[in-house]
Design an enzyme around this catalytic site. Structure first.
Site, PDB file in Angstrom:
ATOM      1  N   TYR A 143      -4.918  -0.829  -8.701  1.00 36.09           N
ATOM      2  CA  TYR A 143      -5.382  -1.914  -7.835  1.00 36.09           C
ATOM      3  C   TYR A 143      -6.640  -1.455  -7.122  1.00 36.09           C
ATOM      4  O   TYR A 143      -6.707  -0.311  -6.650  1.00 36.09           O
ATOM      5  CB  TYR A 143      -4.295  -2.255  -6.811  1.00 36.09           C
ATOM      6  CG  TYR A 143      -4.696  -3.300  -5.788  1.00 36.09           C
ATOM      7  CD1 TYR A 143      -4.884  -4.628  -6.155  1.00 36.09           C
ATOM      8  CD2 TYR A 143      -4.861  -2.956  -4.445  1.00 36.09           C
ATOM      9  CE1 TYR A 143      -5.245  -5.590  -5.210  1.00 36.09           C
ATOM     10  CE2 TYR A 143      -5.216  -3.911  -3.494  1.00 36.09           C
ATOM     11  CZ  TYR A 143      -5.405  -5.222  -3.881  1.00 36.09           C
ATOM     12  OH  TYR A 143      -5.748  -6.163  -2.941  1.00 36.09           O
ATOM     13  N   ASP A 238     -11.493   5.493  -7.287  1.00 40.42           N
ATOM     14  CA  ASP A 238     -11.018   4.723  -6.144  1.00 40.42           C
ATOM     15  C   ASP A 238     -10.030   5.602  -5.384  1.00 40.42           C
ATOM     16  O   ASP A 238      -8.869   5.704  -5.749  1.00 40.42           O
ATOM     17  CB  ASP A 238     -10.370   3.418  -6.616  1.00 40.42           C
ATOM     18  CG  ASP A 238      -9.910   2.558  -5.440  1.00 40.42           C
ATOM     19  OD1 ASP A 238      -9.837   3.093  -4.313  1.00 40.42           O
ATOM     20  OD2 ASP A 238      -9.623   1.366  -5.657  1.00 40.42           O
ATOM     21  N   LYS A 266      -8.454   2.988   4.073  1.00 39.70           N
ATOM     22  CA  LYS A 266      -7.177   3.421   4.656  1.00 39.70           C
ATOM     23  C   LYS A 266      -7.298   4.599   5.636  1.00 39.70           C
ATOM     24  O   LYS A 266      -7.677   4.374   6.779  1.00 39.70           O
ATOM     25  CB  LYS A 266      -6.168   3.660   3.528  1.00 39.70           C
ATOM     26  CG  LYS A 266      -5.944   2.345   2.752  1.00 39.70           C
ATOM     27  CD  LYS A 266      -4.711   2.256   1.890  1.00 39.70           C
ATOM     28  CE  LYS A 266      -4.525   0.814   1.433  1.00 39.70           C
ATOM     29  NZ  LYS A 266      -4.637   0.581   0.008  1.00 39.70           N
TER      30      LYS A 266
HETATM   31  C1  LIG Z   1      -5.510  -0.660  -0.581  1.00 35.94           C
HETATM   32  C2  LIG Z   1      -6.363  -0.377  -1.736  1.00 35.94           C
HETATM   33  C3  LIG Z   1      -7.584  -1.035  -1.936  1.00 35.94           C
HETATM   34  C4  LIG Z   1      -8.022  -2.199  -1.088  1.00 35.94           C
HETATM   35  O1  LIG Z   1      -8.249  -1.850   0.225  1.00 35.94           O
HETATM   36  P1  LIG Z   1      -8.192  -3.015   1.346  1.00 35.94           P
HETATM   37  O2  LIG Z   1      -8.639  -2.312   2.582  1.00 35.94           O
HETATM   38  O3  LIG Z   1      -6.779  -3.484   1.383  1.00 35.94           O
HETATM   39  O4  LIG Z   1      -9.119  -4.075   0.916  1.00 35.94           O
HETATM   40  C5  LIG Z   1      -8.405  -0.620  -2.959  1.00 35.94           C
HETATM   41  N1  LIG Z   1      -8.033   0.383  -3.773  1.00 35.94           N
HETATM   42  C6  LIG Z   1      -6.871   1.030  -3.630  1.00 35.94           C
HETATM   43  C7  LIG Z   1      -6.539   2.164  -4.542  1.00 35.94           C
HETATM   44  C8  LIG Z   1      -5.984   0.659  -2.625  1.00 35.94           C
HETATM   45  O5  LIG Z   1      -4.801   1.258  -2.522  1.00 35.94           O
END
Ligand SMILES: *Cc1c(COP(=O)(O)O)cnc(C)c1O
Length: 431
Positions: A143, A238, A266
């Site tokens: 994701y 990511d 995060k």
């Molecule tokens: C949470 C998440 C996102 C998106 O971040 P948001 O701050 O919720 O938009 C993107 N990539 C990964 C791997 C994530 O876990």
């Protein structure tokens, strides 16, 4: 009379779409009405009725220091006193950027955003802009936020172009994204050999955390780096979850791979809305205003978010050598859970990478989305509700990561094991 969970949720649903501001909070996959939170401190989270839970969600990852950490709260309060947004450069942004790039050598220049979604969206646009190519490769079960290009899933068959994962994403755009099975080096090699000259970027969670925890197989990321370099494809890690979760830096530090771009979020916001995209200077300077690839944000680099982030990273820096303690705590939790499940006759597969873990309700192994989906979601839902009743807060879905913070104690782990023991006894009885 005391208000029930249903009362709170019903009220919320009258004015908020689905009653929540992010879908998984509605507990659709486990059923029941979500718990409404009143506050949290350290490893504990409290609901509006005052019930205490040991928290393994940690706001989906950010709260690695535990909730309401003294230094972080102090930084936010002090910052707020000086005003909450200016729309002009501040020195804290430079400090934040220096902290991040000092920890992640692949990040020469960066840009702050207000979410991980924006960071990934910007990375994709940059990759397309600098390569002049359109295709994006991602992996099933990873994701990267909810931007159009990244909300696609694999079509039927392994090597097909993506189809929209949601109404509202144009098919034309989804077709520009290829989604491949995670950890499958053969398919990866085949696709890159076939389409390499049209591929702008490959984006990957170096440790997958959004189909439950799935570690990369040995050689998978190394091969990915090699193939993308060979074809001039931008490699995007990511690390929105993994950034600063395992070490003072990213997963890339641990495996010695340099992606071209990295997405963060995060943890680096310490609980405030934050994201960042950074990497090679020659790519990053193509962003406006130095370059012509457009990206912007009214609240990007927000002083409260920067202050919370800097405080979090500074505390983490002092705990640099304490990350193995987090691993040890998580290992103990997972080992004890594994034994408990076995003693009670439940087949589970626990994937753990440092302080991230998922209990899959199946015998495993789980190494990609296909294998993850073999889990018994009904059993997970019953386990989830049992644990909640016994004071343990888990993510309300089988396909999520659990997290441990520096605030979690041995006592918390013991209590969690006791709660699990009670829960499994009840589940067995109900069988
Ligand atoms: C949470 C998440 C996102 C998106 O971040 P948001 O701050 O919720 O938009 C993107 N990539 C990964 C791997 C994530 O876990």
């Amino acid at each position: 009379m005391n208000k029930t969970r249903a009362d709170y949720f019903t009220k919320a649903r009258r004015v908020i779409s689905g009653g929540v501001n992010s879908p998984v909070r509605a507990w659709k996959s486990v059923g029941g009405n979500p718990v409404f939170v009143s506050h949290a401190k350290g490893s504990k989270i409290y609901d509006v009725s005052g019930k205490e839970y040991i928290d393994y969600v940690l706001s989906w990852g950010p709260m690695i220091l535990g909730h309401a950490h003294r230094e972080v709260i102090k930084a936010i309060i002090n910052s707020a006193k000086n005003g909450t947004s200016f729309g002009a450069p501040t020195e804290v942004e430079t400090r934040m950027a220096r902290l991040i790039s000092s920890a992640l050598p692949s990040i020469e220049l960066l840009r702050m955003t207000s979410s991980g979604t924006e960071a990934a969206m910007t990375a994709i646009r940059l990759a397309r802009g600098v390569t002049g190519r359109n295709l994006i490769v991602k992996f099933d079960g990873c994701y990267h936020g909810h931007s159009d290009s990244l909300l696609t899933k694999a079509g039927s068959g392994l090597a097909t172009f993506g189809i929209p994962d949601s109404p509202g994403v144009p098919e034309e755009l989804a077709r520009q994204t290829l989604s491949l099975p995670y950890n499958d080096i053969n398919v990866l090699e085949k696709i890159i050999n076939q389409y390499g000259s049209q591929i702008a970027a490959v984006i990957v969670e170096p440790v997958a955390g959004n189909m439950g925890v799935v570690p990369p197989r040995g050689g998978f990321l190394e091969k990915l780096r090699k193939l993308t370099s060979l074809k001039g494809i931008v490699l995007i890690f990511d690390e929105v979850i993994t950034g600063f979760r395992f070490t003072f830096g990213g997963y890339q530090n641990l495996i010695g791979i340099r992606p071209d771009l990295t997405c963060l979020g995060k943890i680096i916001g310490g609980g405030m809305p934050v994201g960042a995209v950074g990497g090679k200077k020659e790519i990053m300077e193509k962003l406006a205003p130095t370059g012509d690839i457009y990206q912007a944000g009214t609240l990007s680099g927000n002083p409260l978010a920067m202050s919370a982030g800097i405080a979090t990273l500074n505390v983490l820096k002092t705990k640099k050598d304490a990350f193995p303690d987090l691993d040890k705590k998580t290992d103990r939790l997972c080992t004890d859970l594994e034994n408990l499940f076995a003693e009670n006759g439940f087949a589970v597969c626990i994937n753990r990478v440092h302080s991230m873990f998922t209990v899959f309700f199946q015998k495993g192994p789980v190494y990609d989305l296909n294998t993850a989906q073999k889990s018994d979601k009904k059993m997970f839902a019953r386990f989830f509700h049992g644990m909640l009743k016994n004071g343990v807060w888990l993510a309300p879905s089988q396909y999520e990561a659990g997290f441990i913070s520096f605030a979690h104690t041995e006592k918390d782990i013991n209590k969690t094991i006791d709660a699990c023991s009670k829960t499994l006894r009840n589940l067995r009885r109900a069988h």
